[in-house]
Design a protein around this motif. Sequence first.
Motif, PDB file in Angstrom:
ATOM      1  N   ARG A 217       0.868  -1.182   0.000  1.00 38.43           N
ATOM      2  CA  ARG A 217       0.000   0.000   0.000  1.00 38.43           C
ATOM      3  C   ARG A 217       0.901   1.227   0.000  1.00 38.43           C
ATOM      4  N   LEU A 218       0.715   2.074  -0.986  1.00 35.29           N
ATOM      5  CA  LEU A 218       1.570   3.237  -1.178  1.00 35.29           C
ATOM      6  C   LEU A 218       0.760   4.522  -1.085  1.00 35.29           C
ATOM      7  N   HIS A 219       1.399   5.581  -0.610  1.00 35.06           N
ATOM      8  CA  HIS A 219       0.814   6.914  -0.684  1.00 35.06           C
ATOM      9  C   HIS A 219       1.645   7.714  -1.670  1.00 35.06           C
ATOM     10  N   ALA A 220       1.021   8.106  -2.772  1.00 39.19           N
ATOM     11  CA  ALA A 220       1.740   8.765  -3.858  1.00 39.19           C
ATOM     12  C   ALA A 220       1.003  10.033  -4.273  1.00 39.19           C
ATOM     13  N   PRO A 221       1.245  11.158  -3.592  1.00 38.56           N
ATOM     14  CA  PRO A 221       0.556  12.408  -3.941  1.00 38.56           C
ATOM     15  C   PRO A 221       0.846  12.878  -5.356  1.00 38.56           C
ATOM     16  N   LYS A 243      -6.976   4.029  -4.708  1.00 37.79           N
ATOM     17  CA  LYS A 243      -8.039   4.288  -3.746  1.00 37.79           C
ATOM     18  C   LYS A 243      -8.135   5.798  -3.518  1.00 37.79           C
ATOM     19  N   GLU A 244      -8.906   6.192  -2.543  1.00 37.78           N
ATOM     20  CA  GLU A 244      -9.054   7.616  -2.258  1.00 37.78           C
ATOM     21  C   GLU A 244      -7.782   8.186  -1.633  1.00 37.78           C
ATOM     22  N   ASN A 245      -7.619   9.506  -1.771  1.00 34.21           N
ATOM     23  CA  ASN A 245      -6.537  10.246  -1.122  1.00 34.21           C
ATOM     24  C   ASN A 245      -5.152   9.785  -1.554  1.00 34.21           C
ATOM     25  N   ASN A 246      -5.031   9.430  -2.836  1.00 36.18           N
ATOM     26  CA  ASN A 246      -3.737   9.063  -3.425  1.00 36.18           C
ATOM     27  C   ASN A 246      -3.095   7.844  -2.763  1.00 36.18           C
ATOM     28  N   VAL A 247      -3.920   6.935  -2.289  1.00 35.67           N
ATOM     29  CA  VAL A 247      -3.439   5.654  -1.791  1.00 35.67           C
ATOM     30  C   VAL A 247      -3.596   4.627  -2.906  1.00 35.67           C
ATOM     31  N   PHE A 248      -2.565   3.795  -3.089  1.00 40.05           N
ATOM     32  CA  PHE A 248      -2.564   2.805  -4.160  1.00 40.05           C
ATOM     33  C   PHE A 248      -2.229   1.439  -3.584  1.00 40.05           C
ATOM     34  N   VAL A 249      -2.970   0.432  -4.039  1.00 36.48           N
ATOM     35  CA  VAL A 249      -2.688  -0.955  -3.673  1.00 36.48           C
ATOM     36  C   VAL A 249      -2.010  -1.608  -4.872  1.00 36.48           C
ATOM     37  N   VAL A 250      -0.837  -2.159  -4.647  1.00 37.93           N
ATOM     38  CA  VAL A 250      -0.039  -2.765  -5.712  1.00 37.93           C
ATOM     39  C   VAL A 250       0.228  -4.219  -5.334  1.00 37.93           C
TER      40      VAL A 250
END
Length: 358
Positions: A217-221, A243-250
């Motif tokens: 799970r990454l946060h990538a603004p 996902k919401e708020n620039n969260v990405f599941v990889v």
Amino acid sequence: MATPLTTTILGAGLMGRLLALALVRAGHTVQVFEAGGPEAEGAAARVAAAMLAPLAESAITETQVVQMGQYGLLRWPELIAQLDAPVFFQQNGTLILWHRQDAAEATRFGHQLTATRQALPSLPAPQALDATAIADLEPSIGTRFAQGLYLPDEGQLDNRQLLAALLLQLQKHGVNMHWHSPRQPEDCQADWVFDCRGLGARGQWPGLRAVRGEVLRLHAPGVDLRRPVRLVHPRYPLYIAPKENNVFVVGATEIESDDMSPISVRSSLELLSAAYSVHPGFGEARILESNTQCRPTLPNNLPAIRQLSAQAPRVLQINGLYRHGFLIAPAMLDAVLELVEKGQSALAVQWNLAIETV
């Protein structure tokens, strides 16, 4: 089920929570026993990307799962509408990309999609994309990829928001939730027992095995993706689910193992490299979590329902959702409810869903 019954559910993962809510809303008394806690930390559903992509998944599964996924994609908005807490749901399609060196694998992938649509013509047709068309769909990716495919109408949801919203609704309905309380079916006193324990049922379901998955799970603004992206890979299809708020599941590693140790360096490198190759903004992302979880999988990699007819109370086991839990959970839910109410399920027949009596 015309009169109120006492029901016990074993397992408070995705399937257990959906079933508990459906039963209590129908007027039945429901209690749930879960080996873990309310955060569903032991459930594969907490780690999953929760993509609802029936055609994309056809590259690695059978037609019946695709059919169940089509049904689930239609049912999820209805199920989410019953919840008081908001759940992120998106239906912007899926973008398939590949690097030039993986063109042969992409061709094989495309042939599989074509075969699936021949068997299920109701599926929306994939759209071939050139670099300009990719940039139109995902401007932040630009023209870094020469070719791609767009699968319309596919979707995703936020798995953790959903699990929390389901729990909130169960609490509102007064369902008795027993946390850190593992139970066996024979331990329960109720009119019906529904065993939704996933891998917790290995002692009762021969052949049930674990398939390990590893997810970041990454946060990538600095990354703005509008839809899930799948990168064709020679070993396994990699996905990036925004996902919401620039969260990405990889994720998307597939390892035949019940090992629950932390993610390997190799998998981390592959997942991060894949994300970076899709969008360089992932180079400045922050790693929020690295997760591993094992998915409950039957020998044929397909879901099934078993009724333990020799036992009292009546016991129904639901298992084998493998990597398709969110995709097919609504279909499994409705087939189970139909089976309990009518003694048979037309939906299960339609999907060739295995229902066994042992």
